[in-house]
Design an enzyme around this catalytic site. Sequence first.
Site, short mmCIF file in Angstrom:
data_model
loop_
_atom_site.label_atom_id
_atom_site.label_comp_id
_atom_site.label_asym_id
_atom_site.label_seq_id
_atom_site.Cartn_x
_atom_site.Cartn_y
_atom_site.Cartn_z
N HIS A 72 39.54 44.58 32.63
CA HIS A 72 39.71 44.72 33.98
C HIS A 72 40.38 43.06 34.11
O HIS A 72 40.13 42.63 33.93
CB HIS A 72 38.54 44.95 34.47
CG HIS A 72 37.72 45.91 35.51
ND1 HIS A 72 37.09 45.86 36.72
CD2 HIS A 72 38.03 47.39 34.86
CE1 HIS A 72 36.86 47.27 36.23
NE2 HIS A 72 37.51 48.31 35.47
N TYR A 201 33.93 44.20 46.68
CA TYR A 201 32.71 43.81 47.19
C TYR A 201 33.61 43.87 48.66
O TYR A 201 34.24 43.05 49.19
CB TYR A 201 32.65 41.77 46.84
CG TYR A 201 32.09 41.75 45.62
CD1 TYR A 201 31.22 41.85 44.72
CD2 TYR A 201 32.99 41.86 44.04
CE1 TYR A 201 30.44 41.73 43.43
CE2 TYR A 201 32.96 42.04 42.72
CZ TYR A 201 31.07 41.68 42.62
OH TYR A 201 31.10 41.40 41.11
N PRO A 293 22.87 39.29 41.65
CA PRO A 293 23.95 40.13 41.29
C PRO A 293 25.36 39.75 41.76
O PRO A 293 26.37 40.47 41.51
CB PRO A 293 23.41 41.71 41.08
CG PRO A 293 22.53 41.04 42.58
CD PRO A 293 21.58 40.41 42.63
N LYS A 297 26.88 37.11 36.78
CA LYS A 297 26.37 36.37 36.11
C LYS A 297 25.03 36.65 35.49
O LYS A 297 25.15 36.03 34.29
CB LYS A 297 26.26 34.80 37.19
CG LYS A 297 27.75 34.50 37.47
CD LYS A 297 29.30 34.63 36.39
CE LYS A 297 29.70 33.96 36.80
NZ LYS A 297 31.22 34.93 36.54
N TYR A 385 35.25 33.83 38.18
CA TYR A 385 33.93 35.28 38.17
C TYR A 385 34.29 35.93 36.56
O TYR A 385 34.20 35.77 36.09
CB TYR A 385 35.25 36.22 39.22
CG TYR A 385 34.72 37.32 39.03
CD1 TYR A 385 33.40 38.03 39.52
CD2 TYR A 385 35.79 38.78 37.95
CE1 TYR A 385 32.96 39.20 39.58
CE2 TYR A 385 34.61 39.86 38.60
CZ TYR A 385 34.05 40.44 39.33
OH TYR A 385 33.51 41.30 39.22
#
Length: 390
Positions: A72, A201, A293, A297, A385
């Site tokens: 990704h 998200y 979550p 991580k 990220y």
Amino acid sequence: MKTQVCIIGAGPAGLLLGHLLRAEGVECIVLERRTPEYVLGRIRAGVLEQVTVGLMERLGLDARMKEEGLPHDGFNLADGERLIRIDCAELTGRQVMVYGQTEITRDLMEACDERGLEVVYEAQDVALHGIDGDAPHVTFSKGGTSNTIDARIVVGCDGFHGPSRQAIIGTGGGREFERVYPFGWLGILADVPPCNHELIYANHARGFALASMRSATRSRYYIDVPTSENVEDWSDDRIWDELATRLGPDAAPHITRGPSIEKSIAPLRSYVFAPMRLGALMLCGDSAHIVPPTGAKGLNLAASDVYYAAEALTAFFQRSDNDAIAAYSDTALARVWKAERFSWSLTRLMHRFPEDGAFERAMQVAELDYIANSRAAQTSIAENYVGLPV
């Protein structure tokens, strides 16, 4: 039984550490209280940072991950009206890999016999002794027989509820830092294609939602719910309806509904135990820290612990480098706290907290709008990220 390192826990952290040590010629035995089938049946996250991918590459166990995993380049934040894409590849030059934690565990398990990594499953009543000295030992029972492993170092990779951290607490040592969140994540796993080729998200007036995937044909979705909720009260249709609302108009038309394979509610907390070492005992992964979550991580932070632990243990056994062991906790915790900060801040940004009022909501709106229009803000999020360097 005698070995140089006894590892408690045969999840991905324990197995990864065991393989790294065996590759350097360090003797080790892994103890696991569950069966192999149970370990593989646990449903966990699947977004891998470069540190995790790199360790699998280093071991030469990355073939299936490279074949089946989904690279990704970015991910999305949704504010109810729009998708804000964070282009990690363009901003940092790095990607993440979507590949289930179960699959990582399977790859590591299947390589044990060939690579001489001894794993004892169904090891009950595991107890640690003498961890504050130079000659610790671990006792356990299997099949009604009591066993003892003499080791020079014990490494706890046994999760939040395992005996390793409790062994340090039992000596009166250590300090706990904790934030318990007033909601949990209700997750649904289904054999349907994902609604977007990257994760979403979402912060919606009705609450948080996450659209993710395990493969091109298996999707994992989440919504936040109060901790008082029961999963039995949530039918598949009710979850799909809620997801369509919370993920917003860009994603909702692309949701494919299907029967759930698994549904569960996971509580959220931020937790750090320090130090991550006492004497002959080192802690890795969930035995020392928990992250919500939201930032993906958990497994990756365990992998960075394992990286530091493997480097320290190799230096100790190959070069008698005591300083490497002594530095382990401070080195690992420096990265742990940065990951905790990112996971906490993203959780705070994307969830509606019960105690929040109009001001807190206005701050979320302002922050999301700033992120949408600031390359600097997006770069900061992207580099966290994809994973800070080890």
